[in-house]
Design a protein around this motif. Structure first.
Motif, PDB file in Angstrom:
ATOM      1  N   THR A 129      38.526 -30.282  15.003  1.00 60.06           N
ATOM      2  CA  THR A 129      38.127 -29.653  16.180  1.00 60.06           C
ATOM      3  C   THR A 129      36.690 -28.948  16.346  1.00 60.06           C
ATOM      4  O   THR A 129      36.432 -28.865  17.323  1.00 60.06           O
ATOM      5  CB  THR A 129      39.159 -29.030  16.549  1.00 60.06           C
ATOM      6  OG1 THR A 129      39.804 -28.537  15.459  1.00 60.06           O
ATOM      7  CG2 THR A 129      39.883 -29.614  17.081  1.00 60.06           C
ATOM      8  N   HIS A 130      36.643 -27.948  15.581  1.00 59.28           N
ATOM      9  CA  HIS A 130      35.868 -26.861  14.787  1.00 59.28           C
ATOM     10  C   HIS A 130      35.973 -25.930  13.755  1.00 59.28           C
ATOM     11  O   HIS A 130      37.533 -26.346  12.814  1.00 59.28           O
ATOM     12  CB  HIS A 130      35.327 -25.559  15.607  1.00 59.28           C
ATOM     13  CG  HIS A 130      37.007 -25.088  15.547  1.00 59.28           C
ATOM     14  ND1 HIS A 130      38.101 -25.129  15.958  1.00 59.28           N
ATOM     15  CD2 HIS A 130      37.486 -23.548  15.373  1.00 59.28           C
ATOM     16  CE1 HIS A 130      39.349 -23.913  15.829  1.00 59.28           C
ATOM     17  NE2 HIS A 130      38.955 -22.960  15.442  1.00 59.28           N
ATOM     18  N   TRP A 131      35.473 -25.474  12.843  1.00 50.42           N
ATOM     19  CA  TRP A 131      35.666 -25.617  11.895  1.00 50.42           C
ATOM     20  C   TRP A 131      35.983 -23.632  11.263  1.00 50.42           C
ATOM     21  O   TRP A 131      34.767 -22.733  12.463  1.00 50.42           O
ATOM     22  CB  TRP A 131      33.517 -24.872  11.292  1.00 50.42           C
ATOM     23  CG  TRP A 131      33.570 -24.425   9.753  1.00 50.42           C
ATOM     24  CD1 TRP A 131      34.298 -25.282   8.565  1.00 50.42           C
ATOM     25  CD2 TRP A 131      33.592 -22.616   8.953  1.00 50.42           C
ATOM     26  NE1 TRP A 131      33.965 -23.948   7.624  1.00 50.42           N
ATOM     27  CE2 TRP A 131      34.092 -23.131   7.766  1.00 50.42           C
ATOM     28  CE3 TRP A 131      33.756 -22.102   9.405  1.00 50.42           C
ATOM     29  CZ2 TRP A 131      33.574 -21.809   7.068  1.00 50.42           C
ATOM     30  CZ3 TRP A 131      33.537 -20.587   9.026  1.00 50.42           C
ATOM     31  CH2 TRP A 131      33.133 -20.651   7.763  1.00 50.42           C
ATOM     32  N   HIS A 132      36.864 -23.158  12.249  1.00 47.00           N
ATOM     33  CA  HIS A 132      37.471 -21.957  11.545  1.00 47.00           C
ATOM     34  C   HIS A 132      38.445 -22.585  10.458  1.00 47.00           C
ATOM     35  O   HIS A 132      39.311 -23.106  10.256  1.00 47.00           O
ATOM     36  CB  HIS A 132      38.199 -21.301  12.662  1.00 47.00           C
ATOM     37  CG  HIS A 132      37.168 -20.836  13.479  1.00 47.00           C
ATOM     38  ND1 HIS A 132      37.821 -20.220  14.432  1.00 47.00           N
ATOM     39  CD2 HIS A 132      36.195 -20.020  12.927  1.00 47.00           C
ATOM     40  CE1 HIS A 132      37.124 -19.672  14.922  1.00 47.00           C
ATOM     41  NE2 HIS A 132      35.584 -19.311  14.390  1.00 47.00           N
ATOM     42  N   LEU A 133      38.609 -21.520   9.321  1.00 41.81           N
ATOM     43  CA  LEU A 133      39.942 -21.175   8.231  1.00 41.81           C
ATOM     44  C   LEU A 133      41.120 -22.037   8.433  1.00 41.81           C
ATOM     45  O   LEU A 133      41.556 -22.852   7.903  1.00 41.81           O
ATOM     46  CB  LEU A 133      39.607 -20.207   7.408  1.00 41.81           C
ATOM     47  CG  LEU A 133      38.470 -19.039   7.395  1.00 41.81           C
ATOM     48  CD1 LEU A 133      38.666 -17.642   6.490  1.00 41.81           C
ATOM     49  CD2 LEU A 133      37.426 -20.564   6.527  1.00 41.81           C
ATOM     50  N   ASP A 134      41.593 -21.736   9.463  1.00 43.21           N
ATOM     51  CA  ASP A 134      42.771 -22.098  10.413  1.00 43.21           C
ATOM     52  C   ASP A 134      43.031 -23.652  10.413  1.00 43.21           C
ATOM     53  O   ASP A 134      43.861 -24.081  11.368  1.00 43.21           O
ATOM     54  CB  ASP A 134      43.880 -21.304  11.143  1.00 43.21           C
ATOM     55  CG  ASP A 134      42.504 -20.735  12.139  1.00 43.21           C
ATOM     56  OD1 ASP A 134      41.715 -21.266  12.030  1.00 43.21           O
ATOM     57  OD2 ASP A 134      42.987 -20.135  13.131  1.00 43.21           O
ATOM     58  N   HIS A 135      41.395 -24.281  10.101  1.00 41.50           N
ATOM     59  CA  HIS A 135      41.381 -24.953  10.350  1.00 41.50           C
ATOM     60  C   HIS A 135      41.177 -26.056  10.522  1.00 41.50           C
ATOM     61  O   HIS A 135      41.187 -28.017  10.106  1.00 41.50           O
ATOM     62  CB  HIS A 135      40.824 -25.572  12.661  1.00 41.50           C
ATOM     63  CG  HIS A 135      41.328 -25.126  13.527  1.00 41.50           C
ATOM     64  ND1 HIS A 135      41.890 -25.701  14.456  1.00 41.50           N
ATOM     65  CD2 HIS A 135      41.685 -23.529  13.292  1.00 41.50           C
ATOM     66  CE1 HIS A 135      42.744 -24.851  15.129  1.00 41.50           C
ATOM     67  NE2 HIS A 135      41.904 -23.841  14.822  1.00 41.50           N
ATOM     68  N   ILE A 136      39.894 -25.844   8.740  1.00 44.23           N
ATOM     69  CA  ILE A 136      39.812 -26.760   8.379  1.00 44.23           C
ATOM     70  C   ILE A 136      39.436 -26.383   6.910  1.00 44.23           C
ATOM     71  O   ILE A 136      39.232 -27.309   5.769  1.00 44.23           O
ATOM     72  CB  ILE A 136      37.909 -26.740   8.480  1.00 44.23           C
ATOM     73  CG1 ILE A 136      37.306 -25.128   8.518  1.00 44.23           C
ATOM     74  CG2 ILE A 136      37.713 -27.646   9.574  1.00 44.23           C
ATOM     75  CD1 ILE A 136      36.584 -25.350   6.712  1.00 44.23           C
ATOM     76  N   ASN A 199      34.816 -24.137  25.157  1.00 39.90           N
ATOM     77  CA  ASN A 199      34.329 -22.490  24.114  1.00 39.90           C
ATOM     78  C   ASN A 199      35.040 -21.890  22.816  1.00 39.90           C
ATOM     79  O   ASN A 199      36.708 -21.920  23.282  1.00 39.90           O
ATOM     80  CB  ASN A 199      34.375 -20.929  24.648  1.00 39.90           C
ATOM     81  CG  ASN A 199      32.716 -21.662  26.071  1.00 39.90           C
ATOM     82  OD1 ASN A 199      33.140 -22.236  27.252  1.00 39.90           O
ATOM     83  ND2 ASN A 199      31.948 -21.999  25.836  1.00 39.90           N
ATOM     84  N   HIS A 200      34.446 -20.966  22.220  1.00 40.89           N
ATOM     85  CA  HIS A 200      35.047 -20.103  21.334  1.00 40.89           C
ATOM     86  C   HIS A 200      34.544 -19.467  20.776  1.00 40.89           C
ATOM     87  O   HIS A 200      34.011 -18.373  21.491  1.00 40.89           O
ATOM     88  CB  HIS A 200      35.434 -21.500  20.255  1.00 40.89           C
ATOM     89  CG  HIS A 200      36.898 -21.279  19.816  1.00 40.89           C
ATOM     90  ND1 HIS A 200      37.613 -19.212  19.962  1.00 40.89           N
ATOM     91  CD2 HIS A 200      36.960 -21.443  18.009  1.00 40.89           C
ATOM     92  CE1 HIS A 200      38.451 -19.598  18.178  1.00 40.89           C
ATOM     93  NE2 HIS A 200      37.960 -20.468  18.195  1.00 40.89           N
ATOM     94  N   ASN A 201      34.237 -19.149  19.600  1.00 36.82           N
ATOM     95  CA  ASN A 201      33.631 -18.510  18.653  1.00 36.82           C
ATOM     96  C   ASN A 201      32.795 -18.539  17.770  1.00 36.82           C
ATOM     97  O   ASN A 201      31.744 -17.943  17.462  1.00 36.82           O
ATOM     98  CB  ASN A 201      34.031 -16.621  18.469  1.00 36.82           C
ATOM     99  CG  ASN A 201      34.714 -16.710  16.934  1.00 36.82           C
ATOM    100  OD1 ASN A 201      34.167 -18.366  17.179  1.00 36.82           O
ATOM    101  ND2 ASN A 201      35.028 -16.262  16.398  1.00 36.82           N
ATOM    102  N   ALA A 221      42.686 -27.317  21.100  1.00 39.94           N
ATOM    103  CA  ALA A 221      42.385 -26.765  19.927  1.00 39.94           C
ATOM    104  C   ALA A 221      42.482 -25.263  20.677  1.00 39.94           C
ATOM    105  O   ALA A 221      43.001 -24.886  20.483  1.00 39.94           O
ATOM    106  CB  ALA A 221      40.714 -27.192  19.245  1.00 39.94           C
ATOM    107  N   ASP A 222      41.922 -24.805  20.266  1.00 41.62           N
ATOM    108  CA  ASP A 222      41.093 -22.950  20.061  1.00 41.62           C
ATOM    109  C   ASP A 222      40.321 -23.216  21.038  1.00 41.62           C
ATOM    110  O   ASP A 222      39.352 -23.521  20.939  1.00 41.62           O
ATOM    111  CB  ASP A 222      40.567 -22.114  18.970  1.00 41.62           C
ATOM    112  CG  ASP A 222      41.502 -22.529  17.367  1.00 41.62           C
ATOM    113  OD1 ASP A 222      41.919 -22.899  17.609  1.00 41.62           O
ATOM    114  OD2 ASP A 222      41.213 -21.643  16.908  1.00 41.62           O
ATOM    115  N   PHE A 223      40.886 -22.740  21.926  1.00 37.73           N
ATOM    116  CA  PHE A 223      39.958 -22.716  23.849  1.00 37.73           C
ATOM    117  C   PHE A 223      39.905 -21.034  24.354  1.00 37.73           C
ATOM    118  O   PHE A 223      39.681 -20.640  24.376  1.00 37.73           O
ATOM    119  CB  PHE A 223      39.472 -23.694  23.681  1.00 37.73           C
ATOM    120  CG  PHE A 223      40.873 -23.781  25.591  1.00 37.73           C
ATOM    121  CD1 PHE A 223      42.310 -23.332  24.989  1.00 37.73           C
ATOM    122  CD2 PHE A 223      40.729 -22.763  26.355  1.00 37.73           C
ATOM    123  CE1 PHE A 223      43.303 -23.652  26.274  1.00 37.73           C
ATOM    124  CE2 PHE A 223      41.734 -22.282  27.242  1.00 37.73           C
ATOM    125  CZ  PHE A 223      42.912 -22.993  27.123  1.00 37.73           C
TER     126      PHE A 223
END
Ligand SMILES: [Zn+2]
Length: 642
Positions: A129-136, A199-201, A221-223
């Motif tokens: 879904t996106h590159w954040h540590l808690d996702h990848i 949107n996220h950061n 995902a995180d949104f």
């Protein structure tokens, strides 16, 4: 005061209990007559058994679509598998920051993928879904274990994932497909998949719609929803609405911040405020943010260059992330304006210097933390330097944060935080953003996700306030749960996974429940450690000379002499009592047990005790113990760690 009870008893009828509308009817009835918040009312149902009989028919021959959470029901983070017959996909493979009280400073926790490994032939790919540590971040640990299945993602996420693999040989093994998120519907096994921008950061964050042979599953995902984001496009509400109109059976929903009232602040406001601060600050400006907050970093770099200031990057993760952003043209500025932090930041005019620094609040070695302790190799803070903290404080870290802030202001460093003006906006939507998403998707069932139980229940209450049928909010307790999608409904399965907590500690990967090391760290951190060495004659087994004793974090200097002497006398007395009756290792094990009780009695502390011995042959002065014993001495088990 109004007597509400009497009103109820005289003017209302009781709702019937079994039909589908009764919950809504009951809710209105309660609200009208008691004037109470429904959140209290809804909590009543949390004690219901998880696997109660479904209120829909399951055909005996039917194979359900299975959704399992490996990470996300007990913590922040996401790793889900979706399985139907011979096909399985994963959505994200994040890590959990290891809490110090559970893991005693291990690095992080990754999902237990034993179920996926058991079904490896079914695994067709991993959606990101996106590159954040808690996702990848778990990818670098689990991709080799899973024989590098194909990653389905977008360029920025892929670029940053590759950076997280340190060994270039492993980077070469990564298989991937870049998705055209505007138009493409990708086919993976029996699943059809669409990405929808939110949107996220960090740019390139996507909700994902997974069309299975039975129903459509949607994961947000995180949104957040930002109509004026400063870096990327607004969330693709049109596409999300279209997917909702086509029918979503099951929505897996990011619960973070769903309890916060109103809409989250737009990044446009943050952009404008940052721009103002960067333009007007006449001193050196140090902006600290999480390296994962890629949006913020890009905002800072663009604004600084616009105002003819040079940006110095500090912190390895910041350098890595910005390097990938440069390669993909998210950051497109002259090289002179973007540099790795070095001594030249001390030599340039103050009003030309912006330092963009990492700030990981759980990590004492983040660049900002080192600067605040005056331990940074490249930069010494000086009077009037201005530090802008563009992140929120993690609740359990407030005390450490206050200490850092105190140190800084005592040295006459200027501090700008969110209390002064909006210099940070949350990455996750607030209540109204969540409501909009639920309205657009109109799912039949949904599962609050991406948090532990308490916030997920708050999220559930938000949906109930919107008259969502409580029976259709799926609330598994833990990550071992599997959700089953049938033709006629969705339920929590009777099947449960057996999951372990998998810790990463340096290069070590193991199951928390199997390991002594973490327990030993915990004991040492609480009551310290005591070790003693006996020199034992090879032939007679008598103690030779003194008993050597050492302790750490256990006794205070005023008491050390007496307590160490008492302990040594106790050990000698016990050894002489037992040594003729049993083998030396067993003698020491027994002494350890009894010494623990003795120490608890005399000073009410229970240190970790590490007994050691060395054999000495007094006649030949030649040790007859083998080399392995000389190195290992007693294993933890032999010391009583059962
Ligand atoms: Zn995220």
């Amino acid at each position: 005061m109004q007597n509400t009870k009497r009103t109820v008893s005289t003017t209302t009828r009781k709702p019937s209990s079994n039909n589908r509308t009764s919950n809504r009817w009951t809710a209105r009835w309660v609200r009208k007559n008691y004037n109470v918040n429904l959140t209290k009312w809804s909590k009543k149902d949390t004690s219901k058994p998880l696997n109660k009989k479904p209120d829909f028919k399951i055909k005996s021959w039917e194979t359900p679509v299975k959704v399992g959470s490996l990470l996300g029901l007990e913590q922040v983070g996401q790793c889900i598998f979706i399985e139907y017959k011979n096909d399985m996909i994963l959505v994200d493979a994040g890590m959990e920051f290891a809490s110090w009280d559970l893991t005693m400073w291990a690095d992080y926790i990754i999902p237990d993928i034993s179920y996926v490994k058991k079904n490896i032939k079914k695994l067709k790919g991993i959606l990101l879904t996106h590159w954040h540590l808690d996702h990848i971040w778990a990818l670098r640990d689990i991709l080799p274990e899973l024989n590098y299945p194909t990653l389905y993602t977008t360029p920025l996420t892929l670029g940053l994932v590759k950076k997280s693999f340190e060994d270039p040989r492993n980077i070469k093994k990564i298989k991937y497909k870049l998705v055209d998120t505007d138009t493409e519907i990708i086919k993976i096994g029996c699943f059809s998949i669409e990405f929808a921008g939110v949107n996220h950061n960090i740019p390139e964050t996507y909700a994902i719609s997974i069309n299975t042979p039975k129903w459509t599953i949607f994961t947000s995902a995180d949104f957040k929803i930002d109509y004026t984001p400063s870096i990327d496009k607004p969330a693709d509400l049109a596409k999300i609405s279209r997917i909702g109109t086509e029918g979503v059976k099951f929505y897996i929903w990011d619960s973070l911040n769903s309890w916060k009232q109103w809409y989250v602040q737009s990044e446009k406001v943050i952009w404008d405020n940052l721009s103002d601060i960067i333009r007007k600050t006449p001193w050196r400006l140090i902006i600290a943010t999480f390296a994962t907050n890629v949006w913020r970093s890009i905002q800072v770099i663009k604004n600084a260059v616009k105002n003819n200031k040079v940006v110095f990057l500090s912190g390895r993760s910041m350098l890595n992330n910005i390097e990938v952003c440069k390669e993909l043209w998210y950051v497109n500025v002259p090289n002179d304006y973007l540099r790795k932090l070095d001594k030249t930041a001390d030599e340039m005019p103050d009003n030309k210097v912006v330092i963009l620094s990492t700030w990981a609040q759980w990590e004492e070695f983040s660049a900002l933390a080192r600067m605040a302790r005056w331990e940074h190799a490249q930069i010494q803070l000086r009077k009037w330097d201005t530090i802008l903290l563009s992140s929120t404080v993690i609740p359990w870290n407030e005390r450490a944060m206050m200490t850092m802030k105190n140190n800084l202001v005592n040295k006459q460093i200027n501090l700008i935080t969110n209390d002064d003006m909006d210099v940070h906006a949350s990455w996750h939507g607030w209540a109204e953003d969540h409501k909009l998403m639920l309205h657009l998707l109109k799912p039949d069932y949904f599962m609050p996700f991406y948090m532990d139980a308490f916030p997920r229940f708050a999220h559930k209450n938000l949906a109930i306030d919107m008259w969502f049928d409580e029976e259709k909010i799926i609330m598994p307790e833990q990550n071992w749960s599997i959700i089953e999608l049938y033709d006629n409904g969705v339920k929590i399965s009777d099947e449960k996974l057996k999951l372990n907590t998998i810790l990463i500690d340096g290069k070590w990967v193991w199951h928390l429940s199997w390991e002594y090391v973490i327990r030993a760290r915990k004991i040492m951190s609480e009551d310290g450690m005591l070790t003693f060495i006996l020199k034992i004659d090879t032939n007679t087994k008598e103690i030779i000379g003194n008993i050597q004793i050492e302790s750490r974090w256990f006794v205070y200097s005023s008491e050390v002499k007496k307590i160490h002497t008492d302990i040594v006398n106790y050990i000698r007395k016990k050894y002489n009592l037992y040594y003729k009756k049993m083998w030396t290792k067993f003698v020491l094990k027994k002494i350890k047990e009894e010494l623990t009780n003795y120490i608890v009695q005399i000073i009410w502390r229970e240190p970790m005790i590490v007994p050691m011995f060395v054999y000495i042959n007094r006649e030949s002065i030649k040790s007859d113990i083998n080399e392995e014993d000389a190195i290992i001495w007693m294993t933890l088990e032999e010391q009583g760690w059962e």
